[in-house]
Design a protein around this motif. Structure first.
Motif, PDB file in Angstrom:
ATOM      1  N   GLU A  11      -4.089   7.635   2.226  1.00 55.01           N
ATOM      2  CA  GLU A  11      -4.267   8.927   2.879  1.00 55.01           C
ATOM      3  C   GLU A  11      -5.680   9.469   2.703  1.00 55.01           C
ATOM      4  OE1 GLU A  11      -1.294  11.517   1.360  1.00 55.01           O
ATOM      5  OE2 GLU A  11       0.382  10.367   2.199  1.00 55.01           O
ATOM      6  N   ALA A  12      -6.449   8.824   1.845  1.00 58.17           N
ATOM      7  CA  ALA A  12      -7.812   9.301   1.552  1.00 58.17           C
ATOM      8  C   ALA A  12      -8.841   8.272   1.998  1.00 58.17           C
ATOM      9  CB  ALA A  12      -7.936   9.598   0.053  1.00 58.17           C
ATOM     10  N   SER A  13      -9.420   7.537   1.062  1.00 59.92           N
ATOM     11  CA  SER A  13     -10.542   6.654   1.393  1.00 59.92           C
ATOM     12  C   SER A  13     -10.149   5.475   2.265  1.00 59.92           C
ATOM     13  CB  SER A  13     -11.217   6.154   0.110  1.00 59.92           C
ATOM     14  OG  SER A  13     -10.318   5.393  -0.668  1.00 59.92           O
ATOM     15  N   CYS A  14      -8.877   5.102   2.278  1.00 57.08           N
ATOM     16  CA  CYS A  14      -8.455   3.937   3.072  1.00 57.08           C
ATOM     17  C   CYS A  14      -7.724   4.337   4.356  1.00 57.08           C
ATOM     18  CB  CYS A  14      -7.558   3.026   2.241  1.00 57.08           C
ATOM     19  SG  CYS A  14      -8.364   2.288   0.806  1.00 57.08           S
ATOM     20  N   ALA A  15      -7.883   5.564   4.781  1.00 53.31           N
ATOM     21  CA  ALA A  15      -7.138   6.052   5.945  1.00 53.31           C
ATOM     22  C   ALA A  15      -7.427   5.243   7.205  1.00 53.31           C
ATOM     23  CB  ALA A  15      -7.454   7.524   6.179  1.00 53.31           C
ATOM     24  N   GLU A  16      -8.639   4.755   7.350  1.00 59.56           N
ATOM     25  CA  GLU A  16      -8.996   4.002   8.556  1.00 59.56           C
ATOM     26  C   GLU A  16      -8.813   2.492   8.377  1.00 59.56           C
ATOM     27  OE1 GLU A  16     -12.878   5.062   9.838  1.00 59.56           O
ATOM     28  OE2 GLU A  16     -12.395   7.193  10.102  1.00 59.56           O
ATOM     29  N   ASP A  17      -8.537   2.064   7.190  1.00 57.87           N
ATOM     30  CA  ASP A  17      -8.307   0.635   6.922  1.00 57.87           C
ATOM     31  C   ASP A  17      -7.350   0.546   5.734  1.00 57.87           C
ATOM     32  OD1 ASP A  17      -8.485  -2.102   7.029  1.00 57.87           O
ATOM     33  OD2 ASP A  17     -10.438  -2.226   6.030  1.00 57.87           O
ATOM     34  N   GLU A  18      -6.080   0.763   6.014  1.00 56.52           N
ATOM     35  CA  GLU A  18      -5.098   0.986   4.962  1.00 56.52           C
ATOM     36  C   GLU A  18      -4.820  -0.259   4.108  1.00 56.52           C
ATOM     37  OE1 GLU A  18      -1.488   2.644   6.467  1.00 56.52           O
ATOM     38  OE2 GLU A  18      -2.344   4.656   6.689  1.00 56.52           O
ATOM     39  N   ILE A  19      -4.473   0.006   2.881  1.00 57.26           N
ATOM     40  CA  ILE A  19      -3.979  -1.035   1.980  1.00 57.26           C
ATOM     41  C   ILE A  19      -2.584  -1.445   2.448  1.00 57.26           C
ATOM     42  CG2 ILE A  19      -3.339  -1.582  -0.403  1.00 57.26           C
ATOM     43  CD1 ILE A  19      -5.184   0.836  -1.209  1.00 57.26           C
TER      44      ILE A  19
END
Length: 298
Positions: free
Chosen positions: A183-191
């Protein structure tokens, strides 16, 4: 494709066996549990029904070394940091305990149904969980990103997990940390979060290449990285702290007398040095607390 995948499948089987052996130690290798005498003043804090019964039922999930795991010498005995602390606290209170080894995600529901009096399983105290349960916090646990030896994806921090598959024990604070990262730093490339029923299975996914990393408690990750294949299979990727959080014995809401009795017993173990001796025996002294608190997570 089939032949190239076959060694991976076999490797997964081999690793499962290796994990069972590598993450456990024989009874002779486990640190000795200090002798603890009954403290009658502490025993008087127990609820009348528990004091009369002389025993408590405890739920755990024994695939989480060094907190709790099965001794490979007999394949039955559950040992570990948590078990030593439980045994010492119970001894202070003049109690025996019955330990039940079940899947992690069944532990708290079983506490709800009164199957257990308490849960001792390296459970993270969180504000969200405090809405339904009470925690007697006994340890401060950091987190670790465990990767294959050599760290092929050059992972150093949580943000480096974006776009990768990461295995994790289901329904844990580590899973919540990964979801928060999405929902934060990986919002555009999710884990891609690959949940597993045990920490052992989560580690297996890394070994066989289905996951780039697994997120687990630091003490568990460091222990596994050092034990499995003589330390050659995995390594800890992160060099900075990741969300240090308290672990606690878990009690049902409203079971205040039992909760407070265990808090007092654990604090007594801190004060007389037994607690420090137990943590030193498992080489986890960095997670020691000076004060045993109730619901310390904020």
């Amino acid at each position: 494709m089939r032949s190239s995948r076959l060694p991976l499948a076999l490797g997964g089987i081999a690793l499962t066996v290796a994990l069972a052996a590598g993450c456990s130690s024989s009874a002779e290798e486990a640190p000795e549990t200090p002798d603890v005498a009954v403290d009658e003043d502490l025993a008087a804090l127990l609820p009348d029904d528990v004091r009369e019964a002389g025993s408590v039922s405890v739920g755990t999930e024994a695939q989480y070394p060094p907190y709790e795991f099965v001794d490979t010498a007999d394949g039955e005995t559950i040992q570990g940091l948590d078990i030593d602390l439980l045994e010492a606290a119970a001894a202070k209170l003049g109690l025996d305990y019955e330990l039940d080894n079940v899947a992690f995600d069944t532990l708290l529901p079983s506490l709800d149904s009164e199957r257990y009096d308490l849960v001792v399983a390296g459970v993270t105290d969180s504000v969200e969980r405090q809405a339904n349960y009470d925690f007697v916090d006994y340890f401060s646990a950091d987190q670790a990103i465990i990767v294959p030896a050599g760290n092929p994806d050059d992972i150093a921090e949580m943000g480096d997990l974006c776009g990768l598959t990461v295995s994790v024990l289901v329904d844990t604070s580590q899973q919540a940390l990964l979801e928060a990262e999405n929902e934060a730093s990986c919002a555009e490339d999710e884990i891609d979060i690959l949940t597993q029923q045990t920490d052992t299975e989560a580690l297996t996914q890394v070994q066989v290449g289905r996951a780039s990393a697994t997120l687990t408690q630091e003490a568990v990750g460091v222990y596994n990285a050092a034990q499995i294949q003589d330390g050659a299979a995995f390594e800890v990727a992160n060099t900075e702290s990741i969300s240090g959080e308290p672990l606690g014995f878990v009690f049902a809401k409203g079971d205040d007398e039992l909760r407070d009795a265990f808090q007092a017993a654990l604090q007594s173990l801190v004060d007389d040095g037994t607690y420090g001796e137990i943590l030193e025996g498992w080489d986890v002294s960095l997670g020691a607390l000076d004060e045993i608190t109730v619901n310390g997570a904020e």
